[in-house]
Design a protein around this motif. Structure first.
Motif, mmCIF file in Angstrom:
data_model
loop_
_atom_site.group_PDB
_atom_site.id
_atom_site.type_symbol
_atom_site.label_atom_id
_atom_site.label_comp_id
_atom_site.label_asym_id
_atom_site.label_seq_id
_atom_site.Cartn_x
_atom_site.Cartn_y
_atom_site.Cartn_z
ATOM 1 N N GLY A 1 30.944 -16.363 58.643
ATOM 2 C CA GLY A 1 30.888 -16.981 57.323
ATOM 3 C C GLY A 1 31.779 -16.338 56.287
ATOM 4 O O GLY A 1 31.618 -16.579 55.085
ATOM 5 N N ASN B 1 34.764 -15.839 53.874
ATOM 6 C CA ASN B 1 35.719 -16.702 53.187
ATOM 7 C C ASN B 1 36.338 -15.949 52.013
ATOM 8 O O ASN B 1 36.007 -14.774 51.785
ATOM 9 C CB ASN B 1 35.052 -18.000 52.716
ATOM 10 C CG ASN B 1 33.836 -17.753 51.841
ATOM 11 O OD1 ASN B 1 33.889 -16.989 50.882
ATOM 12 N ND2 ASN B 1 32.730 -18.410 52.168
ATOM 13 N N GLU C 1 35.860 -16.192 48.940
ATOM 14 C CA GLU C 1 34.934 -15.887 47.855
ATOM 15 C C GLU C 1 34.065 -14.664 48.142
ATOM 16 O O GLU C 1 33.701 -13.941 47.225
ATOM 17 C CB GLU C 1 34.034 -17.102 47.568
ATOM 18 C CG GLU C 1 34.730 -18.248 46.857
ATOM 19 C CD GLU C 1 35.773 -18.944 47.720
ATOM 20 O OE1 GLU C 1 35.509 -19.186 48.915
ATOM 21 O OE2 GLU C 1 36.881 -19.208 47.200
ATOM 22 N N VAL D 1 37.698 -13.702 60.571
ATOM 23 C CA VAL D 1 37.638 -15.035 59.972
ATOM 24 C C VAL D 1 37.925 -16.098 61.023
ATOM 25 O O VAL D 1 38.845 -15.964 61.826
ATOM 26 C CB VAL D 1 38.651 -15.171 58.822
ATOM 27 C CG1 VAL D 1 38.500 -16.519 58.130
ATOM 28 C CG2 VAL D 1 38.475 -14.048 57.809
ATOM 29 N N SER E 1 35.963 -20.069 60.985
ATOM 30 C CA SER E 1 35.711 -21.427 60.509
ATOM 31 C C SER E 1 36.380 -21.729 59.168
ATOM 32 O O SER E 1 36.822 -22.857 58.924
ATOM 33 C CB SER E 1 34.202 -21.677 60.410
ATOM 34 O OG SER E 1 33.594 -21.566 61.678
ATOM 35 N N TYR E 2 36.460 -20.725 58.296
ATOM 36 C CA TYR E 2 37.077 -20.924 56.985
ATOM 37 C C TYR E 2 38.505 -21.441 57.100
ATOM 38 O O TYR E 2 38.995 -22.156 56.227
ATOM 39 C CB TYR E 2 37.052 -19.602 56.208
ATOM 40 C CG TYR E 2 37.861 -19.610 54.933
ATOM 41 C CD1 TYR E 2 37.373 -20.240 53.786
ATOM 42 C CD2 TYR E 2 39.112 -18.997 54.872
ATOM 43 C CE1 TYR E 2 38.124 -20.256 52.612
ATOM 44 C CE2 TYR E 2 39.860 -19.009 53.710
ATOM 45 C CZ TYR E 2 39.359 -19.642 52.582
ATOM 46 O OH TYR E 2 40.101 -19.664 51.429
ATOM 47 N N GLU F 1 40.054 -27.095 58.480
ATOM 48 C CA GLU F 1 39.597 -28.252 57.723
ATOM 49 C C GLU F 1 39.824 -29.497 58.571
ATOM 50 O O GLU F 1 40.942 -29.746 59.017
ATOM 51 C CB GLU F 1 40.364 -28.376 56.413
ATOM 52 C CG GLU F 1 40.101 -27.251 55.408
ATOM 53 C CD GLU F 1 40.843 -27.468 54.112
ATOM 54 O OE1 GLU F 1 40.197 -27.891 53.140
ATOM 55 O OE2 GLU F 1 42.066 -27.217 54.074
ATOM 56 N N ARG G 1 44.707 -21.991 53.531
ATOM 57 C CA ARG G 1 43.553 -21.098 53.494
ATOM 58 C C ARG G 1 43.879 -19.732 54.085
ATOM 59 O O ARG G 1 43.363 -18.711 53.628
ATOM 60 C CB ARG G 1 42.376 -21.729 54.240
ATOM 61 C CG ARG G 1 41.731 -22.871 53.479
ATOM 62 C CD ARG G 1 40.406 -23.259 54.093
ATOM 63 N NE ARG G 1 39.719 -24.256 53.290
ATOM 64 C CZ ARG G 1 38.458 -24.639 53.494
ATOM 65 N NH1 ARG G 1 37.761 -24.124 54.502
ATOM 66 N NH2 ARG G 1 37.909 -25.539 52.721
ATOM 67 N N ILE H 1 43.123 -16.191 52.125
ATOM 68 C CA ILE H 1 42.310 -15.083 52.645
ATOM 69 C C ILE H 1 43.178 -13.857 52.909
ATOM 70 O O ILE H 1 42.734 -12.723 52.738
ATOM 71 C CB ILE H 1 41.537 -15.509 53.919
ATOM 72 C CG1 ILE H 1 40.423 -14.498 54.237
ATOM 73 C CG2 ILE H 1 42.447 -15.674 55.119
ATOM 74 C CD1 ILE H 1 39.233 -14.581 53.340
ATOM 75 N N THR I 1 34.962 -23.571 66.370
ATOM 76 C CA THR I 1 34.406 -23.060 65.125
ATOM 77 C C THR I 1 32.944 -23.472 64.992
ATOM 78 O O THR I 1 32.367 -24.078 65.886
ATOM 79 C CB THR I 1 35.208 -23.588 63.918
ATOM 80 O OG1 THR I 1 35.088 -25.021 63.876
ATOM 81 C CG2 THR I 1 36.679 -23.219 64.037
ATOM 82 N N ASN I 2 32.361 -23.127 63.821
ATOM 83 C CA ASN I 2 30.968 -23.515 63.530
ATOM 84 C C ASN I 2 30.028 -23.113 64.654
ATOM 85 O O ASN I 2 29.383 -23.949 65.285
ATOM 86 C CB ASN I 2 30.871 -25.020 63.250
ATOM 87 C CG ASN I 2 31.719 -25.443 62.068
ATOM 88 O OD1 ASN I 2 31.794 -24.724 61.078
ATOM 89 N ND2 ASN I 2 32.388 -26.582 62.183
#
Length: 252
Positions: free
Chosen positions: A82, A84, A86, A101, A103-104, A107, A115, A119, A145-146
């Motif tokens: 998870g 990202n 942020e 990293v 899944s971030y 898209e 992205r 990052i 992913t996920n």
């Protein structure tokens, strides 16, 4: 030379070893649930200076344990799950040596170079690990992913690896189809990674005995490191002891 890399897998706030391909919103098939918290394992790895290991949060409800692990060995463990742009700074400040990293960066099943730049600016190439965990497809291996449930359009091949290697410090690659099964490593994938990866790469999935460290070293010409999870005695396994792995690392 191939090294053993330790792990701490967290699921629903506990240290667990699961069958990777079974992980979904409802739960997962579980090989082992520890009575110890993540800090116990982080401290164990610290005592033996087992660097380069990873803490992985598999879904929500794991942050408290993640912070305990990172606090027990500042700058000694990588963290993923998870991550990202942020929240990256929070985990670096908490003590992660690197951030992992996956899944971030995707898209709509497509890799997002935008992205990656975001990052990368937040974390820095030297502290960024790209998790290219994958599942077998008719094309070879596609990044998943996920929690390994979504198969993306990105194939693991020489072009992908060479391009991405310019933007990170390492790769982490779980073979999700064999993860947790203790049925043997994906030999073809390990051999491929040894041929095409120009930067450090850690493979995880299917390892069952110390012989798998020898096999990975042979197949990859010593270029791929190995994580052993469910087969390890500290996770209830009977295939290999942590002491065996420590001794393996000491020989090189």
């Amino acid at each position: 030379m191939t090294q053993f890399r330790p792990c701490i897998d967290l699921h629903q706030g506990q240290v667990k070893q699961i069958v990777g391909g079974s992980l979904n919103d409802e739960g997962a098939d579980t090989n082992f649930v520890s009575t110890y918290d993540a800090a116990y394992y982080a401290d164990l790895y610290r005592q033996h200076d087992l660097r380069g290991g990873h803490v992985i949060a598999l879904g929500p409800g794991n942050k408290e344990q993640v912070l305990k692990a990172l606090g027990s060995w500042p700058d000694g463990l990588q963290f993923g799950g998870g991550v990202n742009a942020e929240n990256a700074a929070e985990f670096l400040n908490a003590g992660a040596s690197h951030l992992i990293v996956t899944s971030y960066l995707f898209e709509n099943n497509e890799f997002s170079w935008q992205r990656l730049e975001v990052i990368k600016a937040e974390v820095g190439i030297d502290k960024l690990v790209l998790d290219l965990s994958c599942r077998r497809t008719e094309k070879g291996w596609n990044i998943a992913t996920n929690r390994w449930q979504t198969i993306t359009n990105t194939v693991i091949d020489a072009d992908t690896i060479n391009e991405l290697s310019q933007h990170c410090a390492e790769f982490l690659i779980h073979a999700a189809d064999v993860e947790g099964l203790q049925g043997g490593i994906d030999e073809e994938l390990v051999e491929l990674l040894g041929k095409i990866c120009p930067i450090p790469v850690t493979y995880a999935g299917g390892a069952r005995t110390l012989d798998d460290l020898k096999l990975v070293e042979k197949l990859s010409a010593g270029k791929v490191d190995l994580t052993i999870g469910s087969a390890l005695d500290i996770f209830g396994g009977q295939g290999v002891t942590l002491e065996d792995c420590i001794e393996w690392n000491r020989r090189s």
